[in-house]
Write an enzyme that holds these catalytic residues in place. Structure first.
Site, PDB file in Angstrom:
ATOM      1  N   ASP A   1      -9.607 -23.481  -5.207  1.00  0.00           N
ATOM      2  CA  ASP A   1      -9.949 -22.486  -6.228  1.00  0.00           C
ATOM      3  C   ASP A   1      -9.596 -22.926  -7.646  1.00  0.00           C
ATOM      4  OD1 ASP A   1     -10.525 -20.146  -7.550  1.00  0.00           O
ATOM      5  OD2 ASP A   1      -8.913 -18.984  -6.661  1.00  0.00           O
TER       6      ASP A   1
ATOM      7  N   SER B   1     -14.313 -19.930  -9.852  1.00  0.00           N
ATOM      8  CA  SER B   1     -14.203 -19.116  -8.649  1.00  0.00           C
ATOM      9  C   SER B   1     -15.480 -18.306  -8.441  1.00  0.00           C
ATOM     10  CB  SER B   1     -12.955 -18.233  -8.733  1.00  0.00           C
ATOM     11  OG  SER B   1     -12.570 -17.773  -7.468  1.00  0.00           O
TER      12      SER B   1
END
Length: 392
Positions: free
Chosen positions: A258, A115
């Site tokens: 993500d 991320s």
């Protein structure tokens, strides 16, 4: 409309997802083809690249692991793992900058990112001369542009926020020159790994970014950028990223999002952690794991309103905190089993965070300063997971 805090947006996205579903606007496979099945999806590859990725939970042998481990030959193996955490990524930038200033920062054999950590990882991998780029991105206020809402159409599209600012930031910083430098370090035996989540297969995908950079493929830069953007794209908040793949002679688009959905820190493949025969190269004199968590793992009190979005957002933040605590415990136990050194840095204080501004410059500078000062003071690294700031 003023920007909203990411956790609130996550809560809103979750509510919308449970109420209504809207088809995506991009076709992922030719309309004339039969639907993709699970076997094809799991066996898919990126055409022309070879083995540039593996599933984190894949069954692997010692030989497979050896192909992904670094081939540098220092006195010891240094591994840096950078977690997710959104604006909290400024904390790890502060740690890295102070580490460089102290003159003690190693050249890491392996760097992993998830991320926001994925956005930082290439520059951490390239070394101290990239610190200025990171400091600018995470403390100058340019991150404010990442919050660009799409209301009201955001509620019926692929995301609540537009992807254009995030893509622009990645494309402006991950240039052909950066790609060449990553490829050069990969040839020297160092490894840069990033995590995304394949939404179809519900599995974490580990990408060998150095292998992508070193592939010589004409679209290598775009794939490199796409993987970073996907890893940082919070589901429902930013659009998922479509990546061209093939399986059984058919081409289609995989949907990646993500990496933090499956793991907040990219540690080691599960097959290594569960092995009774630790797969750490025996020639190493020492192994050191350095984990930078861009979040506070201590309990953080806040009065929660008994309203739908407030409860969902608060529960989501607790879920992430619990997830990373479990992951760190696993890595710590693995380090004890193999004799590796374990070093953990987290945001050790409760820093005020505006509900209306997810990339607030003051917050980012504050956590940057915490990381910077903690490293220079010599009290940053913990040799075991610490999840509370007081004894019961």
């Amino acid at each position: 409309m003023r920007p909203l805090k990411i956790s609130v947006l996550v809560g809103l996205a979750a509510v919308v997802a449970t109420i209504v579903w809207f088809p995506g606007s991009e076709p992922r496979i030719a309309a004339t083809d039969r639907p993709l099945d699970a076997t094809e999806a799991e066996e898919a590859s990126i055409a022309g690249y070879g083995e540039i990725r593996i599933y984190r939970d894949a069954r692997i042998t010692a030989g497979d692991v050896r192909d992904w481990t670094p081939t540098t030959e220092p006195d010891g193996l240094d591994v840096l793992m950078i977690s997710g955490g959104g604006a909290g990524g400024a904390f790890s930038v502060g740690v890295l900058a102070a580490w460089s200033a102290s003159g003690t920062r190693p050249q890491f054999d392996v760097v992993t990112g998830v991320s926001t950590g994925a956005l930082i990882a290439p520059f951490a991998f390239l070394g101290s001369d990239s610190d200025k780029t990171l400091v600018h991105l995470f403390t100058s206020g340019v991150a404010d542009d990442l919050v660009a809402t799409k209301f009201p159409v955001g509620l019926i599209g692929s995301s609540l926020l537009r992807s254009t600012p995030l893509r622009r930031m990645v494309e402006d910083t991950i240039t052909p020159a950066i790609l060449r430098r990553v490829a050069d370090q990969h040839r020297k035996g160092r490894r840069l790994l990033v995590l995304t989540t394949n939404l179809d297969t519900q599995r974490a995908v580990v990408w060998n970014m150095g292998a992508i950079a070193n592939s010589g493929r004409p679209n290598a830069l775009r794939l490199f950028q796409d993987v970073l953007i996907a890893s940082a794209s919070i589901p429902g908040i930013y659009p998922a990223v479509m990546i061209e793949a093939e399986s059984g002679g058919r081409r289609f688009q995989e949907i990646h999002s993500d990496g933090g959905s499956t793991s907040q820190v990219l540690i080691l493949p599960q097959a290594i952690l569960a092995s009774t025969n630790p797969l750490v190269p025996s020639k190493r004199q020492s192994v050191a794991f350095h984990v930078i968590v861009n979040n506070a793992l201590i309990p953080e009190f806040a009065t929660t309103q008994n309203r739908t979005l407030s409860v969902i957002a608060r529960a989501y933040s607790i879920l992430l905190k619990s997830q990373i605590q479990s992951e760190l415990t696993i890595l710590y136990n693995y380090a004890k089993l193999t004799g590796a050194r374990f070093h953990l840095a987290t945001i050790g204080a409760q820093v005020p965070y505006s509900m209306l501004d997810p990339f607030n410059t003051s917050y980012m500078q504050a956590v940057y300063n915490l990381g910077y000062a903690g490293l220079l003071a010599g009290n940053l690294w913990k040799d075991r997971p610490v999840f509370a700031d007081r004894r019961l």
